[in-house]
Design a protein around this motif. Sequence first.
Motif, PDB file in Angstrom:
ATOM      1  N   LEU A  93       0.842  -1.193   0.000  1.00 35.56           N
ATOM      2  CA  LEU A  93       0.000   0.000   0.000  1.00 35.56           C
ATOM      3  C   LEU A  93       0.878   1.243   0.000  1.00 35.56           C
ATOM      4  O   LEU A  93       0.587   2.239  -0.634  1.00 35.56           O
ATOM      5  CB  LEU A  93      -0.900   0.002   1.232  1.00 35.56           C
ATOM      6  CG  LEU A  93      -1.966  -1.094   1.251  1.00 35.56           C
ATOM      7  CD1 LEU A  93      -2.707  -1.065   2.576  1.00 35.56           C
ATOM      8  CD2 LEU A  93      -2.934  -0.888   0.117  1.00 35.56           C
ATOM      9  N   ALA A  94       1.944   1.180   0.740  1.00 33.76           N
ATOM     10  CA  ALA A  94       2.932   2.248   0.784  1.00 33.76           C
ATOM     11  C   ALA A  94       4.188   1.656   1.397  1.00 33.76           C
ATOM     12  O   ALA A  94       4.119   0.825   2.287  1.00 33.76           O
ATOM     13  CB  ALA A  94       2.440   3.432   1.619  1.00 33.76           C
ATOM     14  N   LYS A  95       5.354   2.093   0.933  1.00 33.42           N
ATOM     15  CA  LYS A  95       6.606   1.522   1.414  1.00 33.42           C
ATOM     16  C   LYS A  95       6.751   1.586   2.930  1.00 33.42           C
ATOM     17  O   LYS A  95       7.211   0.628   3.537  1.00 33.42           O
ATOM     18  CB  LYS A  95       7.786   2.246   0.753  1.00 33.42           C
ATOM     19  CG  LYS A  95       7.991   1.871  -0.700  1.00 33.42           C
ATOM     20  CD  LYS A  95       8.850   0.636  -0.815  1.00 33.42           C
ATOM     21  CE  LYS A  95       9.202   0.358  -2.269  1.00 33.42           C
ATOM     22  NZ  LYS A  95      10.119  -0.757  -2.410  1.00 33.42           N
ATOM     23  N   PRO A  96       6.436   2.687   3.615  1.00 36.77           N
ATOM     24  CA  PRO A  96       6.648   2.735   5.054  1.00 36.77           C
ATOM     25  C   PRO A  96       5.894   1.664   5.825  1.00 36.77           C
ATOM     26  O   PRO A  96       6.328   1.264   6.900  1.00 36.77           O
ATOM     27  CB  PRO A  96       6.137   4.129   5.433  1.00 36.77           C
ATOM     28  CG  PRO A  96       6.262   4.933   4.187  1.00 36.77           C
ATOM     29  CD  PRO A  96       5.943   3.957   3.089  1.00 36.77           C
ATOM     30  N   PHE A  97       4.754   1.176   5.314  1.00 36.39           N
ATOM     31  CA  PHE A  97       3.986   0.173   6.039  1.00 36.39           C
ATOM     32  C   PHE A  97       4.716  -1.154   6.133  1.00 36.39           C
ATOM     33  O   PHE A  97       4.465  -1.947   7.021  1.00 36.39           O
ATOM     34  CB  PHE A  97       2.628  -0.053   5.364  1.00 36.39           C
ATOM     35  CG  PHE A  97       1.676   1.079   5.566  1.00 36.39           C
ATOM     36  CD1 PHE A  97       1.508   1.636   6.821  1.00 36.39           C
ATOM     37  CD2 PHE A  97       0.960   1.594   4.504  1.00 36.39           C
ATOM     38  CE1 PHE A  97       0.620   2.679   7.020  1.00 36.39           C
ATOM     39  CE2 PHE A  97       0.073   2.645   4.694  1.00 36.39           C
ATOM     40  CZ  PHE A  97      -0.092   3.191   5.946  1.00 36.39           C
ATOM     41  N   ILE A  98       5.634  -1.396   5.207  1.00 37.79           N
ATOM     42  CA  ILE A  98       6.318  -2.684   5.191  1.00 37.79           C
ATOM     43  C   ILE A  98       7.111  -2.886   6.464  1.00 37.79           C
ATOM     44  O   ILE A  98       6.958  -3.878   7.171  1.00 37.79           O
ATOM     45  CB  ILE A  98       7.244  -2.774   3.966  1.00 37.79           C
ATOM     46  CG1 ILE A  98       6.415  -2.702   2.681  1.00 37.79           C
ATOM     47  CG2 ILE A  98       8.051  -4.059   3.996  1.00 37.79           C
ATOM     48  CD1 ILE A  98       7.243  -2.570   1.450  1.00 37.79           C
ATOM     49  N   SER A 111       8.045   1.271 -11.100  1.00 34.42           N
ATOM     50  CA  SER A 111       7.141   1.886 -10.131  1.00 34.42           C
ATOM     51  C   SER A 111       7.704   1.809  -8.715  1.00 34.42           C
ATOM     52  O   SER A 111       8.381   0.845  -8.332  1.00 34.42           O
ATOM     53  CB  SER A 111       5.776   1.186 -10.161  1.00 34.42           C
ATOM     54  OG  SER A 111       4.957   1.609  -9.091  1.00 34.42           O
ATOM     55  N   TYR A 112       7.411   2.840  -7.930  1.00 37.60           N
ATOM     56  CA  TYR A 112       7.823   2.880  -6.529  1.00 37.60           C
ATOM     57  C   TYR A 112       7.221   1.733  -5.739  1.00 37.60           C
ATOM     58  O   TYR A 112       7.797   1.268  -4.751  1.00 37.60           O
ATOM     59  CB  TYR A 112       7.381   4.216  -5.930  1.00 37.60           C
ATOM     60  CG  TYR A 112       7.717   4.399  -4.467  1.00 37.60           C
ATOM     61  CD1 TYR A 112       9.027   4.627  -4.059  1.00 37.60           C
ATOM     62  CD2 TYR A 112       6.721   4.348  -3.503  1.00 37.60           C
ATOM     63  CE1 TYR A 112       9.338   4.805  -2.719  1.00 37.60           C
ATOM     64  CE2 TYR A 112       7.016   4.522  -2.155  1.00 37.60           C
ATOM     65  CZ  TYR A 112       8.324   4.759  -1.772  1.00 37.60           C
ATOM     66  OH  TYR A 112       8.625   4.925  -0.442  1.00 37.60           O
ATOM     67  N   HIS A 113       6.053   1.235  -6.162  1.00 35.27           N
ATOM     68  CA  HIS A 113       5.346   0.182  -5.434  1.00 35.27           C
ATOM     69  C   HIS A 113       5.659  -1.219  -5.956  1.00 35.27           C
ATOM     70  O   HIS A 113       5.106  -2.195  -5.459  1.00 35.27           O
ATOM     71  CB  HIS A 113       3.839   0.416  -5.512  1.00 35.27           C
ATOM     72  CG  HIS A 113       3.409   1.730  -4.944  1.00 35.27           C
ATOM     73  ND1 HIS A 113       3.496   2.027  -3.608  1.00 35.27           N
ATOM     74  CD2 HIS A 113       2.915   2.836  -5.549  1.00 35.27           C
ATOM     75  CE1 HIS A 113       3.050   3.256  -3.390  1.00 35.27           C
ATOM     76  NE2 HIS A 113       2.698   3.767  -4.552  1.00 35.27           N
ATOM     77  N   ALA A 114       6.523  -1.318  -6.960  1.00 36.87           N
ATOM     78  CA  ALA A 114       6.835  -2.623  -7.530  1.00 36.87           C
ATOM     79  C   ALA A 114       7.578  -3.491  -6.513  1.00 36.87           C
ATOM     80  O   ALA A 114       8.385  -3.004  -5.723  1.00 36.87           O
ATOM     81  CB  ALA A 114       7.677  -2.455  -8.784  1.00 36.87           C
TER      82      ALA A 114
END
Length: 290
Positions: A21-26, A73-76
């Motif tokens: 959903l967004a990198k920080p959530f990982i 993509s940033y979300h890839a």
Amino acid sequence: MNNRKLVDASFAIFNVGAIKLAKPFIAILLSIYATTAFAVVDFDVSEEAIKDPKKWSGYLSASYTRNVYDAESYHAYESYSFSGRVSYKESWGSLLLTVGGEQETLHGKESSYYNPFFEYRTPFYKLSSSISIKGSAGIYLPGSRIAKKDNFEYASRLTGYIFWSPLDNLSFYVSPRYKYNSYQYKTAGGRVLIEKQFDVLMDAYWQITPSVYLELNGKIAHAKNYYGKTMDNKFTFLQELGWEFEPDWVAAIGHNNSGRFYDPEIGSAQGFEVYDKRSSTFYLSLTKYF
């Protein structure tokens, strides 16, 4: 199949690629649940294990995971992962050790081992011709990059299994789980860490032919942090189609989606959906049982 193949969602619930959903959530979600982050196969919870006379058993598995975003993509997300388990069985139950690791191939190209999991499982206890139960107790030890960064010490987990097999080729189980996380400090990186977690896992398994199966696996997770705040409930839903092309060799393709249920005390969140471009990943796996 010689060993029924099951997906243990304790290792699948927060696949790194399944929470894009967004990198920080990982990093946040992995630190919250302090668990391994791949869909691991699990054959020891099946009743077929009762009939297997071998004291030692286990598996080695390799998988490739990708989401649908373009590589730029940033979300890839793309990764290769491995997992392995060794199990020793006696009349009093079984002892298991599960390990694994992952290498990302896009953007930061991060790699990490997963937190090793030591576990004791009781024998099966039959309540009727179609219903049986068993339990387990285990401990996670620090091994992942996130766990070390958050000063994770250990996590203890208690698990129950309730099995129902209405047909020879169709079975279900429900598995409630309680996990306590221990950290050196209550916060890390400005975040309050998760202390307690209660999950309910549900699984449906259909042996379509002697060598082909379909499995659906879902999990709901409820957690509280060290300050007693209730976090929003999270879910994972995984579907897997597998093929035993040679004895004890299984190839599988699957889809995994994770998200959060709405909690009015916390705010809006992603609702449950079988597929969501933002959070779904697809994987291929190859597993050798022994």
